[in-house]
Design a protein around this motif. Structure first.
Motif, mmCIF file in Angstrom:
data_model
loop_
_atom_site.group_PDB
_atom_site.id
_atom_site.type_symbol
_atom_site.label_atom_id
_atom_site.label_comp_id
_atom_site.label_asym_id
_atom_site.label_seq_id
_atom_site.Cartn_x
_atom_site.Cartn_y
_atom_site.Cartn_z
ATOM 1 N N PHE A 53 0.823 -1.209 0.000
ATOM 2 C CA PHE A 53 0.000 0.000 0.000
ATOM 3 C C PHE A 53 0.857 1.259 0.000
ATOM 4 O O PHE A 53 0.391 2.327 -0.423
ATOM 5 N N LYS A 54 2.097 1.159 0.440
ATOM 6 C CA LYS A 54 2.992 2.315 0.312
ATOM 7 C C LYS A 54 3.198 2.656 -1.159
ATOM 8 O O LYS A 54 3.252 3.836 -1.533
ATOM 9 N N SER A 105 5.954 0.867 5.304
ATOM 10 C CA SER A 105 4.735 1.402 5.897
ATOM 11 C C SER A 105 4.289 2.689 5.205
ATOM 12 O O SER A 105 5.113 3.531 4.826
ATOM 13 N N VAL A 106 3.000 2.852 5.056
ATOM 14 C CA VAL A 106 2.433 4.030 4.416
ATOM 15 C C VAL A 106 2.866 5.313 5.112
ATOM 16 O O VAL A 106 3.183 6.316 4.460
ATOM 17 N N ASP A 107 2.913 5.292 6.437
ATOM 18 C CA ASP A 107 3.285 6.496 7.182
ATOM 19 C C ASP A 107 4.698 6.452 7.743
ATOM 20 O O ASP A 107 5.089 7.317 8.540
ATOM 21 N N LEU A 127 -3.607 4.104 4.722
ATOM 22 C CA LEU A 127 -3.741 4.732 3.416
ATOM 23 C C LEU A 127 -5.010 5.577 3.357
ATOM 24 O O LEU A 127 -5.002 6.695 2.815
ATOM 25 N N LYS A 128 -6.092 5.073 3.896
ATOM 26 C CA LYS A 128 -7.349 5.822 3.927
ATOM 27 C C LYS A 128 -7.214 7.093 4.758
ATOM 28 O O LYS A 128 -7.781 8.137 4.408
ATOM 29 N N ALA A 129 -6.451 7.036 5.836
ATOM 30 C CA ALA A 129 -6.263 8.217 6.680
ATOM 31 C C ALA A 129 -5.551 9.328 5.909
ATOM 32 O O ALA A 129 -5.802 10.519 6.137
ATOM 33 N N LYS A 135 -12.209 4.969 -0.141
ATOM 34 C CA LYS A 135 -12.893 3.944 0.639
ATOM 35 C C LYS A 135 -12.349 2.580 0.253
ATOM 36 O O LYS A 135 -11.701 2.430 -0.794
ATOM 37 N N ALA A 136 -12.606 1.586 1.074
ATOM 38 C CA ALA A 136 -12.117 0.233 0.812
ATOM 39 C C ALA A 136 -13.237 -0.772 1.023
ATOM 40 O O ALA A 136 -14.022 -0.646 1.970
ATOM 41 N N VAL A 137 -13.306 -1.750 0.145
ATOM 42 C CA VAL A 137 -14.255 -2.848 0.307
ATOM 43 C C VAL A 137 -13.504 -4.163 0.189
ATOM 44 O O VAL A 137 -12.473 -4.248 -0.477
ATOM 45 N N ILE A 138 -13.996 -5.170 0.860
ATOM 46 C CA ILE A 138 -13.444 -6.518 0.734
ATOM 47 C C ILE A 138 -14.168 -7.217 -0.410
ATOM 48 O O ILE A 138 -15.398 -7.267 -0.438
#
Length: 435
Positions: A53-54, A105-107, A127-129, A135-138
């Motif tokens: 996700f980074k 890590s993203v942050d 990542l959403k923050a 938004k994210a869905v499974i």
């Protein structure tokens, strides 16, 4: 939906390709104003090839997407959502147990040993923050894990139990500990904003081992209604709208099994898998385009297939245009031993064999001449031997502009790890969506 001609769209898209990018606000925690839905799949297994996700953040993909579909969650023989660590069954290690270091890590903050949520789920939450519009869905199922959807959707009781298990696990975040410190009640809360159903396919024609029944189409309607009911019930308590989407085949036969007007009442939109229309399963060819936007002149296939044809069919059968999202590939299918043919471009020619798939990030550096048919919205690369059918960035902009010009819901891409480090393909879609 008004029927647009391919010539008109080609001219309009050419103008969009030459136009400067439209600015939008981003930064300081303010969500950018993005036109339409921009859905990108993140594959669970991508972390093992170095995609994280980074990368979604640093490539610029995250700021130009509205939804990430995390692929996939499995459905058990008992008709429940579950997590496991077993090859071909589940990968809780990748999902939420794997410690992520600061460099990935993203942050920039490494996972602490005692924290209950690690792995991709924690990185997705981070990542959403950083991207308030995201938004994210499974995504549940996919080609391999759709085996037991028919059983899960069979009765009122099985549907209620299935939906409750999925919401408990992924939306409420009650992840099992599975013999480790990670997981526990509420540990995954805030990761997912809804559910995506990738049942391939109601009524059959998916993986040969899948359970299927003639009544699957009707039960798909009832399953989506049950998801909507339980998500809305949960949403009243949390004062939030939870997304419900589904991936559906670009195939008239499969589409006609679905009760589309009724399904539309439950879902936010449907993602049409308008790719893989031709590919290596066709053996020795002829070489053909896997994702044409419009029918291609001279196509020797007995049935002419295209994204536009699939879109029009779904809309004619009752799916509103605004709930119709067009799928695009970030990879190529290949054939080898392809002769040049009368035009020298390798199109519609016999092949010695089918080849493997190649992600755009690798394909862009391979030798060969890129060909584009703007009237049909297709592109391919040919090196005198190997034929690669894929979408160039320019064709992706064309398709996104098509979505905007025809009043559709947006675009969906499989998959983000096939894009390059600069997020070239997502940026191309973004450009077309601003038209």
């Amino acid at each position: 939906m008004p029927r647009r001609t391919s010539a008109l769209l080609a001219a309009a898209t050419a103008a969009a390709l030459l136009a400067p990018a439209t600015a939008y606000a981003h930064g300081g925690g303010q969500a950018p104003q993005l036109n339409g839905q921009r859905v990108g799949y993140f594959t669970q297994w991508g972390v093992y090839s170095g995609f994280s996700f980074k990368n979604v953040q640093t490539s610029g993909q995250a700021g130009k997407l509205t939804v990430i579909n995390y692929a996939f969650g499995n459905v058990s023989a008992e008709g429940k959502c579950f997590e496991a660590n077993e090859a071909g069954v589940g990968d809780a290690w990748a999902d939420y147990q794997r410690p992520v270091g600061a460099e990935e890590s993203v942050d920039g903050v490494a996972d602490a040993e005692a924290q209950p949520l690690k792995g991709s789920f924690n990185q997705l939450r981070k990542l959403k923050a950083k991207n308030p519009q995201l938004k994210a869905v499974i995504s549940l199922g996919g080609w391999t894990w759709s085996k037991y959807f028919s059983d899960a959707a069979l009765t009122d009781a099985s549907r209620k139990a299935f939906v409750a298990s999925c919401l408990d696990l992924y939306v409420k975040g009650n992840l099992p500990q599975l013999g480790s410190a990670e997981g526990g009640p509420g540990s995954g809360l805030g990761v997912f904003d809804g559910i995506d159903i990738d049942w391939e396919y109601p009524g059959g024609d998916g993986d040969p081992g899948n359970v299927s029944r003639p009544e699957d189409g009707r039960n798909f309607t009832l399953l989506m209604a049950e998801f909507r009911r339980q998500l809305d019930e949960l949403g009243k308590k949390s004062r939030k709208h939870y997304l419900l989407t589904a991936a559906v085949a670009a195939n008239d036969k499969v589409a006609d099994r679905l009760e589309l007007p009724k399904v539309a009442r439950s879902v936010d939109w449907l993602n049409l898998m308008t790719y893989d229309l031709h590919g290596p399963w066709e053996g020795k060819g002829p070489s053909n385009n896997q994702a044409p936007l419009f029918a291609v002149k001279g196509d020797p296939a007995p049935v002419q297939r295209s994204a536009d044809k699939a879109v029009r069919h779904y809309i004619e059968k009752g799916l509103p245009a605004r709930q119709t999202v067009v799928g695009v590939p970030f990879y190529s299918h290949t054939w080898t031993g392809v002769q040049p043919g009368p035009k020298g471009d390798g199109l519609f020619q016999p092949a010695a064999a089918s080849g493997g798939d190649v992600p755009f990030k690798d394909l862009k550096n391979l030798p060969g001449t890129v060909h584009t048919d703007w009237r049909s919205g297709v592109s391919w690369k040919y090196d005198g031997n190997t034929f690669y059918t894929y979408d160039t960035p320019e064709v992706l902009t064309y398709k996104a502009a098509y979505s905007r010009l025809t009043g559709l819901g947006g675009v969906m891409a499989w998959a983000l790890d096939h894009d390059d480090a600069q997020g070239t393909l997502v940026k191309a879609l973004d450009k077309g969506m601003k038209y």
